[in-house]
Enzyme design. Structure first.
Site, mmCIF file in Angstrom:
data_model
loop_
_atom_site.group_PDB
_atom_site.id
_atom_site.type_symbol
_atom_site.label_atom_id
_atom_site.label_comp_id
_atom_site.label_asym_id
_atom_site.label_seq_id
_atom_site.Cartn_x
_atom_site.Cartn_y
_atom_site.Cartn_z
ATOM 1 N N GLY A 12 0.898 -1.146 0.000
ATOM 2 C CA GLY A 12 0.000 0.000 0.000
ATOM 3 C C GLY A 12 0.926 1.182 0.000
ATOM 4 O O GLY A 12 1.738 1.336 0.891
ATOM 5 N N THR A 13 0.878 1.998 -1.016
ATOM 6 C CA THR A 13 2.060 2.769 -1.405
ATOM 7 C C THR A 13 1.685 4.147 -1.900
ATOM 8 O O THR A 13 0.566 4.360 -2.340
ATOM 9 C CB THR A 13 2.765 2.011 -2.565
ATOM 10 O OG1 THR A 13 3.318 0.819 -2.057
ATOM 11 C CG2 THR A 13 3.859 2.810 -3.213
ATOM 12 N N THR A 14 2.647 5.048 -1.874
ATOM 13 C CA THR A 14 2.557 6.285 -2.649
ATOM 14 C C THR A 14 3.838 6.398 -3.474
ATOM 15 O O THR A 14 4.926 6.460 -2.914
ATOM 16 C CB THR A 14 2.438 7.512 -1.723
ATOM 17 O OG1 THR A 14 1.329 7.319 -0.842
ATOM 18 C CG2 THR A 14 2.216 8.766 -2.540
#
Length: 233
Positions: A12-14
């Protein structure tokens, strides 16, 4: 792009890629999670493909790593055969080919960024499903949904290198503040005609945003504090 929460080590990333006047800036947070559990809080999601091209990885960590490994190998062969470095466009199209041909099995959204002598700094977004889109900026991962309006406002053409990097760090820290699946440190990679510069911004040095609290009684503080005196018998 954290679609399969049961998959081991989903990121779960940016991740962000931005073009500026002379090159590109890539940025990412560092949290890798398995459902609610943070499996790695300092992972490096910006992976080198060639001397002048890097890829930001989101979605399933395993899927994005294996795609990056294949593409790095193919680009190495390509460079040897041509006798010159691969372009950003060739790198992005190789990833697109792999992502599209295996779209039923892969859960990864990628951003390819780099610089070459033909087209200068370029950013390509390759979202879930394997499309390839050349963009002035690209954002992917679970944190990206918090950032589209911000980028519409904040991004402008012909930014300086400093402006572009500040924008990337600010955007990742904004996403970390809102998105539970993004966190940790912010890493950036700047690529231009002079080469590659990697920078690192620790989590405790990032700006705190609306309603964010200073960390209190964190595990690290407790471990670093002097332990109680042993009881005198």
């Amino acid at each position: 792009m954290d679609l399969n929460l049961d998959a081991p080590h989903s990121m779960g990333t940016t991740i962000i890629g931005v073009t500026y006047n002379g090159g590109v800036v890539l940025g990412a947070d560092s949290r890798t999670s398995t459902g609610m559990y943070v499996a790695n809080r300092a992972s490096d999601k910006i992976t080198q493909l060639t001397d002048n091209v890097y890829v930001c990885r989101s979605g399933s960590a395993a899927d994005s790593q294996v795609v990056s490994d294949y593409v790095r190998y193919f680009l190495h062969q390509h460079t040897i055969q041509l006798g010159q470095p691969a372009t950003v466009k060739v790198s992005a199209n190789l990833i697109r080919m792999l992502a599209y041909n295996n779209k039923n099995m892969l859960q990864t959204g990628l951003i390819v960024g780099g610089w070459d002598k033909y087209e200068g700094g370029k950013i390509y977004g390759i979202p879930l499903g394997g499309t390839v889109v050349e963009q002035p900026f690209a954002i992917e991962g679970s944190g990206s949904s918090y950032l589209y309006g911000f980028f519409d406002l904040a991004w402008k053409e012909n930014m300086t290198k400093e402006e572009a990097e500040q924008l990337v760090v600010k955007a990742v820290s904004l996403a970390i503040a809102r998105d539970g699946a993004s966190g940790g440190v912010v890493r950036t990679v700047i690529i231009n005609s002079e080469g590659v510069t990697r920078n690192f911004y620790p989590g405790d040095k990032l700006q705190l945003w609306h309603e964010e609290l200073e960390p209190q009684n964190s595990l690290l503080d407790i471990l670093n504090a002097a332990g109680p005196e042993p009881m005198a018998m």
